[in-house]
Design an enzyme around this catalytic site. Structure first.
Site, mmCIF file in Angstrom:
data_model
loop_
_atom_site.group_PDB
_atom_site.id
_atom_site.type_symbol
_atom_site.label_atom_id
_atom_site.label_comp_id
_atom_site.label_asym_id
_atom_site.label_seq_id
_atom_site.Cartn_x
_atom_site.Cartn_y
_atom_site.Cartn_z
ATOM 1 N N HIS A 67 -5.997 -10.700 -2.679
ATOM 2 C CA HIS A 67 -4.662 -11.103 -2.006
ATOM 3 C C HIS A 67 -4.844 -10.289 -0.933
ATOM 4 C CE1 HIS A 67 -2.614 -11.072 -6.032
ATOM 5 N NE2 HIS A 67 -2.978 -12.161 -5.777
ATOM 6 N N LYS B 51 -3.844 -0.452 2.686
ATOM 7 C CA LYS B 51 -2.613 -0.424 1.876
ATOM 8 C C LYS B 51 -3.446 1.205 1.115
ATOM 9 C CE LYS B 51 -2.027 -4.898 -0.063
ATOM 10 N NZ LYS B 51 -2.620 -5.953 -1.278
ATOM 11 N N TYR C 48 1.209 1.634 -4.417
ATOM 12 C CA TYR C 48 1.053 1.494 -3.113
ATOM 13 C C TYR C 48 1.320 0.817 -1.785
ATOM 14 C CZ TYR C 48 0.943 -4.314 -3.846
ATOM 15 O OH TYR C 48 1.568 -5.663 -3.289
ATOM 16 N N ASP D 65 -3.277 -17.464 -8.772
ATOM 17 C CA ASP D 65 -4.066 -16.477 -9.203
ATOM 18 C C ASP D 65 -5.729 -17.575 -9.331
ATOM 19 O OD1 ASP D 65 -3.183 -14.155 -7.074
ATOM 20 O OD2 ASP D 65 -3.324 -13.102 -8.994
#
Length: 183
Positions: free
Chosen positions: A62, A72, A132, A170
């Site tokens: 992603h 991130k 995260y 996904d």
């Protein structure tokens, strides 16, 4: 904290200093001044996310596009994952390359993934809690993704494909070549 450059430009592994004694351990997991100096970037995180998954769950790959791109800082609080970052910045010397690292609650290693990267992870332990920080807010219209088994990327997920648990969304992601452009 120890900042380790990776083969992907601007992407760093971060090993915390862990102080252990008979009571357990203490570590500083994030310090903005130390972090910015270590990655040599002015990054300000605005959102924290956490997920819980079972063995074989693969989330990714992603990313967010345009003004909503996200850097991130990822880590595992409990369990073990294979974490993957893919450089999708067209002008980068590491464009199209990926990095796979083992992150776990035991090793406490973190991975900094700058803007312009796709990201995903696979849970290797019975369960894992993944945490995260993001430097930009999530925006649904800016979602991008790449199918996990893209032949051009050649990612070895080190897990039997028949045992993977992947969301329908996904499983329908495009190839690297056909993916939404990051900028």
């Amino acid at each position: 904290m120890n900042f380790i450059s990776t083969k992907l430009q601007d992407c760093y592994l971060i090993e915390p200093k862990i102080i252990q004694d008979e009571r357990g351990y203490f570590m500083e997991s994030f310090n903005e001044r130390t972090f910015q100096k270590g990655v040599n970037q002015d990054v300000h995180f605005v959102q924290d996310n956490q997920s819980f998954s079972t063995k074989g769950v693969l989330r990714g790959l992603h990313y967010q596009t345009g003004d909503h791109a996200q850097a991130k800082l990822v880590r595992v609080l409990q369990g073990e994952v294979l974490d993957v970052a893919v450089d999708i910045r067209p002008n980068s010397p590491s464009f199209g390359q990926h990095l796979s690292v083992l992150l776990s609650g035991e090793n406490q290693t973190q991975l900094f993934i700058p803007r312009g990267f796709a990201h995903g992870f696979l849970v290797l332990s019975e369960t894992a809690t993944f945490f995260y920080k993001c430097d930009n807010f999530y925006n649904k219209e800016s979602e991008g993704g790449i199918i996990f088994n893209d032949s051009q990327l050649g990612i070895d997920w080190q897990f039997p494909k028949t045992d993977l648990l992947i969301s329908e969304k996904d499983q329908l992601l495009p190839t690297f070549e056909k993916a939404k452009k990051p900028w």
